[in-house]
Write a protein that holds these residues in place. Structure first.
Motif, PDB file in Angstrom:
ATOM      1  N   VAL A   1       0.869  -1.166   0.000  1.00 21.31           N
ATOM      2  CA  VAL A   1       0.000   0.000   0.000  1.00 21.31           C
ATOM      3  C   VAL A   1       0.912   1.223   0.000  1.00 21.31           C
ATOM      4  N   ARG A   2       0.580   2.232  -0.775  1.00 20.46           N
ATOM      5  CA  ARG A   2       1.427   3.426  -0.926  1.00 20.46           C
ATOM      6  C   ARG A   2       0.746   4.671  -0.365  1.00 20.46           C
ATOM      7  N   THR A   3       1.558   5.673  -0.061  1.00 22.19           N
ATOM      8  CA  THR A   3       1.032   6.944   0.451  1.00 22.19           C
ATOM      9  C   THR A   3       0.550   7.860  -0.665  1.00 22.19           C
ATOM     10  N   GLY A   4       0.833   7.511  -1.906  1.00 19.48           N
ATOM     11  CA  GLY A   4       0.400   8.277  -3.074  1.00 19.48           C
ATOM     12  C   GLY A   4       0.291   7.363  -4.272  1.00 19.48           C
ATOM     13  N   PRO A   5      -0.205   7.881  -5.413  1.00 17.44           N
ATOM     14  CA  PRO A   5      -0.470   7.052  -6.588  1.00 17.44           C
ATOM     15  C   PRO A   5       0.761   6.785  -7.452  1.00 17.44           C
ATOM     16  N   GLY A   6       1.676   5.977  -6.940  1.00 14.12           N
ATOM     17  CA  GLY A   6       2.863   5.615  -7.707  1.00 14.12           C
ATOM     18  C   GLY A   6       3.909   4.954  -6.833  1.00 14.12           C
ATOM     19  N   THR A   7       4.839   4.255  -7.485  1.00 14.29           N
ATOM     20  CA  THR A   7       5.890   3.562  -6.734  1.00 14.29           C
ATOM     21  C   THR A   7       6.912   4.527  -6.147  1.00 14.29           C
ATOM     22  N   GLN A   8       6.889   5.780  -6.577  1.00 13.64           N
ATOM     23  CA  GLN A   8       7.804   6.764  -6.001  1.00 13.64           C
ATOM     24  C   GLN A   8       7.357   7.218  -4.606  1.00 13.64           C
ATOM     25  N   TYR A   9       6.121   6.896  -4.233  1.00 14.04           N
ATOM     26  CA  TYR A   9       5.612   7.254  -2.908  1.00 14.04           C
ATOM     27  C   TYR A   9       5.997   6.180  -1.894  1.00 14.04           C
ATOM     28  N   ASP A  10       6.095   6.586  -0.643  1.00 12.67           N
ATOM     29  CA  ASP A  10       6.462   5.664   0.425  1.00 12.67           C
ATOM     30  C   ASP A  10       5.435   4.551   0.581  1.00 12.67           C
ATOM     31  N   ARG A  11       5.924   3.406   1.046  1.00 13.34           N
ATOM     32  CA  ARG A  11       5.020   2.314   1.410  1.00 13.34           C
ATOM     33  C   ARG A  11       4.372   2.649   2.742  1.00 13.34           C
ATOM     34  N   ALA A  12       3.104   2.306   2.865  1.00 12.98           N
ATOM     35  CA  ALA A  12       2.418   2.444   4.156  1.00 12.98           C
ATOM     36  C   ALA A  12       2.953   1.358   5.085  1.00 12.98           C
ATOM     37  N   ASP A  13       2.594   1.440   6.353  1.00 15.03           N
ATOM     38  CA  ASP A  13       3.130   0.495   7.338  1.00 15.03           C
ATOM     39  C   ASP A  13       2.344  -0.818   7.397  1.00 15.03           C
ATOM     40  N   TYR A  14       1.604  -1.128   6.343  1.00 15.16           N
ATOM     41  CA  TYR A  14       0.868  -2.395   6.282  1.00 15.16           C
ATOM     42  C   TYR A  14       0.731  -2.824   4.820  1.00 15.16           C
ATOM     43  N   GLN A  15       0.361  -4.094   4.629  1.00 15.31           N
ATOM     44  CA  GLN A  15       0.101  -4.642   3.296  1.00 15.31           C
ATOM     45  C   GLN A  15      -1.296  -5.245   3.285  1.00 15.31           C
TER      46      GLN A  15
ATOM     47  N   TRP B   1      -3.862   3.555 -10.388  1.00 18.82           N
ATOM     48  CA  TRP B   1      -3.852   3.502  -8.927  1.00 18.82           C
ATOM     49  C   TRP B   1      -5.222   3.865  -8.371  1.00 18.82           C
ATOM     50  N   GLY B   2      -5.604   3.186  -7.289  1.00 19.48           N
ATOM     51  CA  GLY B   2      -6.872   3.456  -6.624  1.00 19.48           C
ATOM     52  C   GLY B   2      -6.642   3.977  -5.218  1.00 19.48           C
ATOM     53  N   ARG B   3      -7.343   5.076  -4.879  1.00 19.82           N
ATOM     54  CA  ARG B   3      -7.251   5.638  -3.525  1.00 19.82           C
ATOM     55  C   ARG B   3      -8.328   5.020  -2.650  1.00 19.82           C
ATOM     56  N   MET B   4      -7.888   4.435  -1.543  1.00 20.36           N
ATOM     57  CA  MET B   4      -8.809   3.808  -0.599  1.00 20.36           C
ATOM     58  C   MET B   4      -9.420   4.855   0.323  1.00 20.36           C
ATOM     59  N   GLU B   5     -10.408   4.438   1.095  1.00 17.38           N
ATOM     60  CA  GLU B   5     -11.106   5.330   2.025  1.00 17.38           C
ATOM     61  C   GLU B   5     -10.163   6.004   3.021  1.00 17.38           C
ATOM     62  N   ASN B   6      -9.090   5.318   3.399  1.00 15.40           N
ATOM     63  CA  ASN B   6      -8.165   5.874   4.390  1.00 15.40           C
ATOM     64  C   ASN B   6      -7.112   6.798   3.769  1.00 15.40           C
ATOM     65  N   GLY B   7      -7.190   7.022   2.442  1.00 10.21           N
ATOM     66  CA  GLY B   7      -6.258   7.923   1.781  1.00 10.21           C
ATOM     67  C   GLY B   7      -5.039   7.252   1.196  1.00 10.21           C
ATOM     68  N   HIS B   8      -4.810   5.975   1.511  1.00  8.87           N
ATOM     69  CA  HIS B   8      -3.692   5.250   0.930  1.00  8.87           C
ATOM     70  C   HIS B   8      -4.071   4.722  -0.447  1.00  8.87           C
ATOM     71  N   TRP B   9      -3.060   4.312  -1.224  1.00 10.18           N
ATOM     72  CA  TRP B   9      -3.255   3.930  -2.616  1.00 10.18           C
ATOM     73  C   TRP B   9      -2.803   2.505  -2.884  1.00 10.18           C
ATOM     74  N   VAL B  10      -3.492   1.809  -3.806  1.00  7.79           N
ATOM     75  CA  VAL B  10      -3.097   0.472  -4.257  1.00  7.79           C
ATOM     76  C   VAL B  10      -3.051   0.460  -5.773  1.00  7.79           C
ATOM     77  N   CYS B  11      -2.175  -0.383  -6.307  1.00 13.39           N
ATOM     78  CA  CYS B  11      -2.094  -0.581  -7.756  1.00 13.39           C
ATOM     79  C   CYS B  11      -3.287  -1.410  -8.197  1.00 13.39           C
TER      80      CYS B  11
ATOM     81  N   TYR C   1      -4.247   7.418 -13.349  1.00  8.54           N
ATOM     82  CA  TYR C   1      -3.157   6.758 -14.062  1.00  8.54           C
ATOM     83  C   TYR C   1      -1.895   7.559 -13.789  1.00  8.54           C
ATOM     84  N   ASP C   2      -0.800   6.876 -13.448  1.00  7.72           N
ATOM     85  CA  ASP C   2       0.424   7.585 -13.058  1.00  7.72           C
ATOM     86  C   ASP C   2       1.213   8.152 -14.238  1.00  7.72           C
ATOM     87  N   GLY C   3       0.740   7.933 -15.461  1.00  6.60           N
ATOM     88  CA  GLY C   3       1.429   8.462 -16.628  1.00  6.60           C
ATOM     89  C   GLY C   3       2.599   7.611 -17.086  1.00  6.60           C
TER      90      GLY C   3
END
Length: 124
Positions: A74-88, A109-119, A102-104
């Protein structure tokens, strides 16, 4: 051109096309078998990555998806350049997606209810 179909999958019959510069009002979104589908007054079309890139704003319609991979970062933003969240997330986890972008580069990427992102390549 973007193909318009009678339902939200490529197995449905074609009923027309939208041209390259077409502007449409989307009435509903569905996520099905790895693709985001949009319904208009003329039918359904697939929101392929090239369509997402040309959208005036991100796709913002809530829908649920299921994780299809053993362990999904799980990422903090829509792309692999963003930090990983502290859970999977794991296979079978159900999450609510509130925005799709789309990250271009390569991924949607999809933003979840908690604000984190998944591919979105790893959900159904």
């Amino acid at each position: 051109a973007v193909v318009i179909r009678t339902g939200p999958h490529k197995s449905y019959p074609e009923v027309g096309q939208y041209g390259v510069q077409s502007r449409v009002e989307v009435l509903e979104f569905r996520y099905f078998m790895g693709d985001v589908w949009a319904r208009t007054d003329k039918g359904w079309f697939c929101m392929h990555r090239d369509v997402l890139l040309q959208a005036d704003s991100p796709l913002t319609q809530t829908f649920s998806v299921t994780i299809t991979i053993k362990s999904l970062y799980v990422r903090t933003g829509p792309g692999t350049q963003y930090d990983r969240a502290d859970y999977q997330l794991n296979t079978g986890n159900l999450v609510i997606i509130q925005e799709v972008v789309y990250d271009g580069k390569a991924y949607t990427w999809g933003r979840m209810e908690n604000g984190h992102w998944v591919c979105m390549d790893y959900v159904s």
